[in-house]
Every structure is written in C-alpha cells, then in structure tokens.
Design a protein around this motif. Structure first.
Motif, short mmCIF file in Angstrom:
data_model
loop_
_atom_site.label_atom_id
_atom_site.label_comp_id
_atom_site.label_asym_id
_atom_site.label_seq_id
_atom_site.Cartn_x
_atom_site.Cartn_y
_atom_site.Cartn_z
N PRO A 62 0.87 -1.35 -0.05
CA PRO A 62 0.04 -0.08 -0.08
C PRO A 62 0.73 1.24 0.02
N ARG A 63 0.38 2.22 -0.40
CA ARG A 63 1.06 3.40 -0.89
C ARG A 63 1.78 4.08 0.29
N LYS A 64 1.06 4.23 1.45
CA LYS A 64 1.98 4.80 2.72
C LYS A 64 2.99 3.88 3.10
N GLN A 65 3.05 2.54 2.97
CA GLN A 65 4.06 1.80 3.67
C GLN A 65 5.17 1.73 2.45
N ARG A 66 4.76 1.83 1.28
CA ARG A 66 5.65 1.97 0.06
C ARG A 66 6.44 3.16 0.02
N ALA A 67 5.76 4.11 0.69
CA ALA A 67 6.62 5.45 0.79
C ALA A 67 7.83 5.37 1.93
N MET A 68 7.37 4.58 2.94
CA MET A 68 8.39 4.26 4.09
C MET A 68 9.61 3.50 3.41
N VAL A 69 9.19 2.53 2.59
CA VAL A 69 10.23 1.71 2.18
C VAL A 69 11.27 2.62 1.10
N ARG A 70 10.66 3.50 0.57
CA ARG A 70 11.49 4.55 -0.01
C ARG A 70 12.32 5.48 0.60
N LYS A 71 11.79 5.80 1.48
CA LYS A 71 12.29 6.68 2.62
C LYS A 71 13.64 5.96 3.25
N GLY A 72 13.56 4.74 3.46
CA GLY A 72 14.56 3.96 4.04
C GLY A 72 15.75 3.97 2.98
N MET A 73 15.22 3.89 1.73
CA MET A 73 16.42 3.61 0.62
C MET A 73 16.95 5.03 0.44
N LYS A 74 16.24 6.05 0.58
CA LYS A 74 17.01 7.61 0.43
C LYS A 74 17.83 7.88 1.77
N SER A 75 17.69 7.06 2.67
CA SER A 75 18.41 7.38 3.96
C SER A 75 19.56 6.85 3.85
N GLY A 76 19.97 5.79 2.93
CA GLY A 76 21.36 5.16 2.54
C GLY A 76 21.16 3.63 3.26
N LEU A 77 19.98 3.33 3.81
CA LEU A 77 20.06 2.01 4.28
C LEU A 77 20.30 0.78 3.52
N ARG A 78 21.15 -0.24 4.03
CA ARG A 78 21.20 -1.53 3.22
C ARG A 78 21.24 -2.64 4.02
N SER A 79 21.04 -3.76 3.34
CA SER A 79 21.03 -4.89 4.17
C SER A 79 22.22 -5.78 3.95
N GLU A 80 22.51 -6.47 5.03
CA GLU A 80 23.50 -7.57 4.89
C GLU A 80 23.33 -8.94 5.66
N ILE A 81 23.78 -9.92 5.13
CA ILE A 81 23.72 -11.28 5.69
C ILE A 81 24.64 -11.63 6.59
N ASP A 82 24.31 -12.02 7.95
CA ASP A 82 25.28 -12.04 8.83
C ASP A 82 25.94 -13.52 8.88
N SER A 83 27.05 -13.88 9.39
CA SER A 83 27.26 -15.09 9.80
C SER A 83 27.17 -15.76 10.98
N ASP A 84 26.93 -14.79 12.06
CA ASP A 84 26.60 -15.30 13.40
C ASP A 84 25.45 -14.34 14.04
N SER A 85 25.04 -14.38 15.18
CA SER A 85 23.87 -13.75 15.76
C SER A 85 24.40 -12.53 16.59
N ARG A 86 25.46 -12.28 16.36
CA ARG A 86 25.88 -11.14 17.34
C ARG A 86 25.46 -9.83 17.07
N ARG A 87 25.24 -9.38 16.09
CA ARG A 87 24.63 -8.17 15.67
C ARG A 87 22.83 -8.08 15.82
N PHE A 88 22.38 -9.49 15.67
CA PHE A 88 21.03 -9.39 15.44
C PHE A 88 20.56 -9.45 17.18
#
Length: 361
Positions: free
Chosen positions: A168-194
């Motif tokens: 939905p439009r409102k949540q889609r805007a939140m996703v794009r806000k995260g993108m514009k904020s420079g967020l990125r995702s990484e796969i972790d090898s252990d549970s430390r950061r999580f």
C-alpha cells in the motif's frame, strides 16, 4: 486372477498395521524418513522438522516426544511434542513450544487420529494440566481454543516491481524513505549483531530475551534454511535485524529486533522489503509474515503492508485446569512484571531472562 510381486507387496503394505514410534535424535535413518515426509506433506510446516527436537532439548532442557506413525517402513504422520513444566506458568504438553505452528501433519485421517490419541494418552501419563496443539487448520471444533492469534501470508510475485506495487502507498513511501536514507541490508554469519538489537527491543517491551545460544543453535541445526539479515545505516551502524526460516518455497521472518532510531529511519519497512526482494530473487513463492496477536501493533503493521489475517486454531485438551491458559503479555496479571522488567539493567535482564523465557514457549 494372479497378482505380480509389486502388487502383492503394495497390498501388504496398505493392510499393515500403523505403528506409533518416538523419534530418537541419534536414529539417523528415522530422522531422514521423518524429514522426507515433512518435506512432502502439504500439512507440514517448518516447525514439524526434526531439528526442533535437538534445539528444544539442548537449549531449554525440555523433554521431547516427537511421535510418528509408520506403516511398513513408511511415515504417514508426525506430531512433535515437548513437555514444559513450570511453577509459574503451569504444566503442559505442547506442539510445539517456541513455534507458531504445530499439531499433527498427516497423510491420512487414520494416521492423524492415532497420533492425537497417543498424545492424549501421553498427556495423561505425564500428569499435565493441558495438551496444546498449535494447528493451522481447525481439527477439533469441540475442543477449547485460544482465539488470540492470526497469521499473515501472501504470494510473492515473480517480478520485483510487482511486489513493490503490491505494498500500500503509505508503507511503500516508508520503504523508499529507507532507501533514500542510505540503508542497506547484509547477511550475517553469526547472531552477534542480531542479538544485541533483539535483546534491547524485547527489553524495551518488558519481556525476557531468549538466550543467544538459542539463535546460534538455530543457525547451526537449520543451516541452509535459516539466516540473519541486518539493516545498517549510511555509517554502517546496525539498526534493525531479522532471523528468518526457509521452508520449501516460503520465507518466514521469525525473530526481529531494532534500535529506537529505526522508526525515524523507516528501517523496519526497509528491512521487510529487503527480505521480500531477496526472496523474490531466489524464486520463492510465499512470504509468511508470521503470527500476531489480534489488535496489537504488529497486527496493524502487517495489515498496513496489505496482508490479510488468517485465524490460527490453537486447540486444547484440559485435564487439570478449567480454562485455556493466557501466558502472554496481553494478560493483565503480568502488567507489574512487565513494568518491572523494563526497569532492569539490560545486562541483568539478559542474564536472568533465559531462566524465565524457557517456560514461556
């Protein structure tokens, strides 16, 4: 009329009696048969996998009773159970603690009935207060039910853009806000950061954290079917994280955590979009957003993503109690405990939490 050898063996197998057995962790051949059945049975879920027996026994020290019905060497039904006994939260036989789905998975009504009857007999022998089966589909309308929980699921479109447009439009805007904020995702090898994000998150909500070794055990036992994805900000600082399970063509985000700044950065919306994006690119077909209690924040969050709730049928046999137990934060009798927990130092809460939460599965 004469029958060939294959026909005779097929008739013999079909008329052979069902045998109920208890899975042993070290029985490699039986575990393999159990796993093969779960992979093929439409009723089975990730939480019917044999590895949960090792996790629950090793981490939480609960006795496990992973029952299966077998005929002529072929598994026809499975029912994973564990015995959770606590002075504070009661004495129960559950399918399955720490799982949102459970109950019997069967290829026939006969096999399902045999295992459920065995579970009830086992419950009486153990002297539990109740037997709890966390069914996805209703099996016993006459049994008492816990009507608190729903699940959210939706198909994953083949095209990435179609998945974005389905939000939905409102949540889609939140996703794009995260993108514009420079967020990125990484796969972790252990549970430390999580774990740091998860433990801080549940502490803010006033509930005990599961031990870190539980998450490490999940990564080890379900290697290849479990991973951790962490969202970092533009400076590389972890702000949100999720541990997910993979089963057949489905992804199930199961445990999550974030720091307070995640809300301002729209990191949670970005996190689930990234998980959805990665699942789409892997060719997965179903995004299982998991369980929520009705009319809670997580319930509303998933609704805002365009997912529709489906009821879950947690069914009970009551032996030594009059009503379905309410061992959850929505129960007002735990309000003082929750408020006290929020005021504990995080280090103390993380040390003490596993002793409490092991009985809250």
């Amino acid at each position: 009329m004469k029958m060939g050898g294959d026909e005779v063996s097929g008739v013999a197998a079909a008329t052979a009696p069902l045998a109920v057995r208890r899975l042993q962790v070290g029985d490699v051949a039986a575990v393999a048969r159990w796993e093969a059945f779960v992979e093929e049975c439409p009723q089975a879920t990730f939480f019917h996998r044999a590895g949960w027996q090792q996790v629950i026994a090793d981490v939480f020290r609960h006795p496990t009773y992973f029952l299966y019905a077998e005929r002529a060497g072929c598994v026809e039904a499975v029912l994973p159970l564990a015995h959770v006994k606590s002075l504070l939260f009661g004495n129960a036989l559950v399918s399955l603690p720490f799982a949102v789905y459970g109950g019997v998975a069967a290829g026939s009504q006969q096999a399902a009935r045999v295992l459920e009857e065995e579970a009830q007999a086992l419950a009486r022998r153990l002297g539990v207060d109740h037997l709890e089966l966390r069914n996805v589909q209703q099996r016993h309308p006459e049994w008492p039910q816990q009507n608190l929980y729903v699940r959210f699921r939706r198909s994953i479109a083949a095209e990435l853009e179609a998945n974005m447009l389905a939000i939905p439009r409102k949540q889609r805007a939140m996703v794009r806000k995260g993108m514009k904020s420079g967020l990125r995702s990484e796969i972790d090898s252990d549970s430390r950061r999580f774990f740091a994000l998860y433990a801080d998150n549940v502490h803010r909500h006033g509930t005990p954290a599961l031990p870190r070794r539980y998450f490490e055990q999940l990564l080890q036992v379900f290697a290849g079917s479990c991973d951790i994805m962490t969202v970092v900000d533009a400076a590389g600082r972890p702000v949100s994280s999720v541990l997910s399970f993979y089963f057949r063509d489905e992804v199930l985000p199961y445990y999550a955590g974030d720091e307070p700044s995640a809300r301002h950065l729209a990191a949670n919306d970005f996190k689930y979009w990234e998980l959805l994006r990665r699942a789409c690119e892997r060719g997965l077909k179903v995004f299982d957003y998991g369980r929520s209690k009705r009319d809670t924040g997580s319930y509303s969050f998933k609704k805002n993503w365009g997912f529709e709730p489906e009821p879950l049928f947690y069914e009970y046999c009551l032996y030594r109690r009059e009503a379905v137990p309410q061992n959850n934060p929505a129960n007002t009798k735990y309000r003082l405990l929750i408020n006290t927990w929020q005021r504990l130092p995080i280090g103390l809460a993380n040390w003490l939490g596993p002793f409490i939460v092991r009985n809250l599965g």
